[in-house]
Design an enzyme around this catalytic site. Sequence first.
Site, PDB file in Angstrom:
ATOM      1  N   GLN A 214       5.533   9.426  -0.809  1.00 56.69           N
ATOM      2  CA  GLN A 214       6.298   8.197  -1.015  1.00 56.69           C
ATOM      3  C   GLN A 214       7.778   8.341  -0.687  1.00 56.69           C
ATOM      4  O   GLN A 214       8.414   7.390  -0.282  1.00 56.69           O
ATOM      5  CB  GLN A 214       6.158   7.722  -2.468  1.00 56.69           C
ATOM      6  CG  GLN A 214       5.020   6.766  -2.701  1.00 56.69           C
ATOM      7  CD  GLN A 214       3.707   7.506  -2.849  1.00 56.69           C
ATOM      8  OE1 GLN A 214       3.628   8.500  -3.549  1.00 56.69           O
ATOM      9  NE2 GLN A 214       2.690   7.035  -2.169  1.00 56.69           N
TER      10      GLN A 214
ATOM     11  N   ASN B 278       0.855  -1.188   0.000  1.00 55.59           N
ATOM     12  CA  ASN B 278       0.000   0.000   0.000  1.00 55.59           C
ATOM     13  C   ASN B 278       0.891   1.238   0.000  1.00 55.59           C
ATOM     14  O   ASN B 278       1.364   1.690   1.032  1.00 55.59           O
ATOM     15  CB  ASN B 278      -0.904  -0.007   1.226  1.00 55.59           C
ATOM     16  CG  ASN B 278      -1.945   1.089   1.162  1.00 55.59           C
ATOM     17  OD1 ASN B 278      -1.747   2.103   0.506  1.00 55.59           O
ATOM     18  ND2 ASN B 278      -3.059   0.873   1.851  1.00 55.59           N
ATOM     19  N   ASP B 279       1.109   1.785  -1.172  1.00 52.30           N
ATOM     20  CA  ASP B 279       1.972   2.952  -1.340  1.00 52.30           C
ATOM     21  C   ASP B 279       1.559   4.131  -0.479  1.00 52.30           C
ATOM     22  O   ASP B 279       2.309   5.085  -0.325  1.00 52.30           O
ATOM     23  CB  ASP B 279       1.914   3.426  -2.792  1.00 52.30           C
ATOM     24  CG  ASP B 279       2.857   2.651  -3.694  1.00 52.30           C
ATOM     25  OD1 ASP B 279       3.849   2.119  -3.187  1.00 52.30           O
ATOM     26  OD2 ASP B 279       2.582   2.583  -4.899  1.00 52.30           O
ATOM     27  N   CYS B 280       0.344   4.090  -0.006  1.00 53.44           N
ATOM     28  CA  CYS B 280      -0.206   5.248   0.682  1.00 53.44           C
ATOM     29  C   CYS B 280      -0.221   5.092   2.199  1.00 53.44           C
ATOM     30  O   CYS B 280      -0.686   5.983   2.903  1.00 53.44           O
ATOM     31  CB  CYS B 280      -1.605   5.532   0.168  1.00 53.44           C
ATOM     32  SG  CYS B 280      -1.580   5.868  -1.591  1.00 53.44           S
TER      33      CYS B 280
END
Length: 831
Positions: free
Chosen positions: A502, A485-487
């Site tokens: 990021q 989950n990049d977020c």
Amino acid sequence: MAEKKYGHFDDANREYVITDPKTPWPWINYLGNEDFFSLISNTAGGYSFYKDAKFRRITRYRYNGVPMDNGGRYFYIKDGDTVWNPGWKPCKTPLDSYECRHGMNYTRITGSKNGVEASVLFFVPLHTWAEVQKMTLKNQTEEAKTLKVFSFAEWCLWNAATDMENFQRNFSTGEVEVEGSTIYHKTEYRERRNHYAFYTVNTEIQGYDTDRESFIGLYNEFAEPEAVMEGKPRNSFAHGWSPIASHYIEVTLQPGESRDLIFLLGYVENEQDKKFSAKKVINKEKAHQLIAKFDTTEKVDAAFAELNQYWDNLLNIFTVKSGNDKLDRMVNIWNQYQCMITFCMSRSASFFESGIGRGMGFRDSNQDLVGFVHQIPTRARQRIIDIASTQFPDGGCYHQYQPLTKRGNNDIGGGFNDDPCWLIFGTVAYIKETGDFSILAEQVPFDNQPGTEVSLFEHLKISMNHVINNLGPHKLPLIGRADWNDCLNLNCFSWDPNESFQTTENKGEGSKAESLMIAGLFVVTGKDYVALCKQLAKEALESKEGEIAGLAEEDYLTEAERMQQAVDEMNEAVKQHGWDGEWFLRAYDFFGNKIGSDENEEGKIFIESQGWCTMAGIGLEEGLCDKALDSSKKRLECEHGLVLNNPAYTTYHVEMGEISSYPEGYKENAGIFCHNNPWVIIGETVAGRGNDAWSHYTKILPSYVEEKYQTLHKVEPYVNCQMVAGKDAAKPGEGKNSWLTGTAAWMWYTVSEFILGIKPDYEGLLIDPCLPSTAKEYEVTRKFRGGEYHITVKNPSGNQKGVKQITVDGTPISGTIIPCSEGKHEVVVEM
Ligand code: GLC
Ligand code: GLC
């Protein structure tokens, strides 16, 4: 009131047929599958590029245009006073008929007006750096027709990013040449570039334009180019500004007559010392050769037949016959097709991904492999080596790399602690499909630095070690910048809107941020790694040389033991510190507080850890998996699928980062992030719950919800999109980010290996279906390592899981693995 329909599936032709050009969003397709690629919408919008959508953009496209989807390859047909386009846009002259057929790497757009039909077939022939546009004009009237045909393409000045921003330079650099019916785009060729593009047609032209302003007029739009409206090309020559390519052709058709015009948009590279044929004149030799290959209808038709044959072969590797059209068409056609596209594009170029933002993702590309490896394993092999070459010596890796240079992308860097595990995931899938252990002996560098090479096996080992070496206070994996989950940016703490969630880490040492998603991923891939080591020990024993990737039998066994212990420890750590009572926690934050716990006000439960920990079977015997899956159903499920987290965050949480930046129900904040739904589905199959697996699967299976796509989801009904707005959203059910999503590979992996249950393994095909009780019988034909297996699965009593007996060519086998053997085999599986 009946809902409006914009199209339908045509399974016999493997096409989606769009019958109304005003789709709720441009519905696109992809041409090309190797080096030369094009995006094409149902109204012929889109653009082309060579290998890299950012650095080698051939034609220009305007993102975020008004109206949407502005620019593309346009054909204007002037018939008396009427000007129209076969794809309706840009003139939007009402057509007498319209149809767009998106097929496997080709698109055919047909329009008719006042008794003239124009049908254009667009495709990129195999192994060719060009897009063919074969236009067939037909006079369906009783009278002769004289038409004025104008083609149109707008060149991009190669670098798609600077093309959109550096106008003080760009407006002065454009250069073209015209030779016969061919317009050459040679901007920057005079200096460092050794490539040019061209646009040609296989007939004499009566005029041309290469300067946009002369052709369109400064105050006009694509819908009303001055030259077209007046029926007179300007024969303009571009010097700077915006070079374009437009042919002008006069066509007279007798009643009933039809004629083909073949346009070719091509790309050429020359060697440095062969760039010019005379001072300032580009060497056109290769262009001439390319043009000669596609200058007749016969040649083009043959190339098109070859492309279709290519797809026949690819799609014949795995076919299902279940008696359920909706399942069959996704498995046999569209899901596999989408897998090929995501393999080629990663997340770079779509109508949502601008082609300038991201290169190939480390984790994304490894996941895409499982959707693709059965189709062209040699390309998968190369991809694995390319990806591994961007790894660092400590096992960390660049999060992305550029396809043209294959170099790691410094803008984003590394530090996503899930990344290393995916290399094992991808490599194991490759070996299980092919049996090719030799890949592990490949010498692969770190960060592309020559001289640093070690075996790929060593890369896998340090990937595992990277997790082990980065454990937090609960002996769970530290998350780094983010996991899948990049977020979920637990170390970012950003108050500055100009920072990237990021890449910013505002907190120094001492983070306690741990990820249960990586924990589950580690257990799954760790078990894979252990099994691989054991297999390698066996192979080492059997092979005369006694080694594959430099180790002997005992070394592999020691390594297997070491990793098994790490996996067991992780298992324990999850049970001890990662279980919240009814489901798995998601993470611990920087300070060591729980995320994804019933104690939290919002974001009480997350999908990723339920998916990965159940896939890993953590606590299966103790009933933890069942509980986690039940909780997912209860809290995450809605009518369009499973949302990512629940409840959505309603305010910004600096300690969590981007996830809480999205309004409720969108993207990573409680959207239905389709990519992760299959994790829960696989988890369901691990727990043997076939009915639940099927129910989750069909909720996001495009063919099952085709009607919804037409109205609510809006995006292409033949492929999965990345996200559907979740139940907390202002507009639940809206789909976004179509095509380029890990969903494609995961849906394929799920249905082929876990639902239909045909799993490549080291020694053969492992058969282990998990079915809804309504599934009584189906057939799969699977080509695998030189053999072809026709497998009939019989499930008369509607069991959800459990193979009773398998016979191969009439003889019962023990166990559930069909051993590899060449030739055709009849397999019967009884559940
Ligand atoms: C996007 C990214 C992928 C990431 C996902 C969830 O799809 O491409 O790498 O895992 O978003 O944040
Ligand atoms: C955004 C998106 C996410 C993507 C990331 C990296 O955060 O929400 O899906 O993975 O950007 O590009």
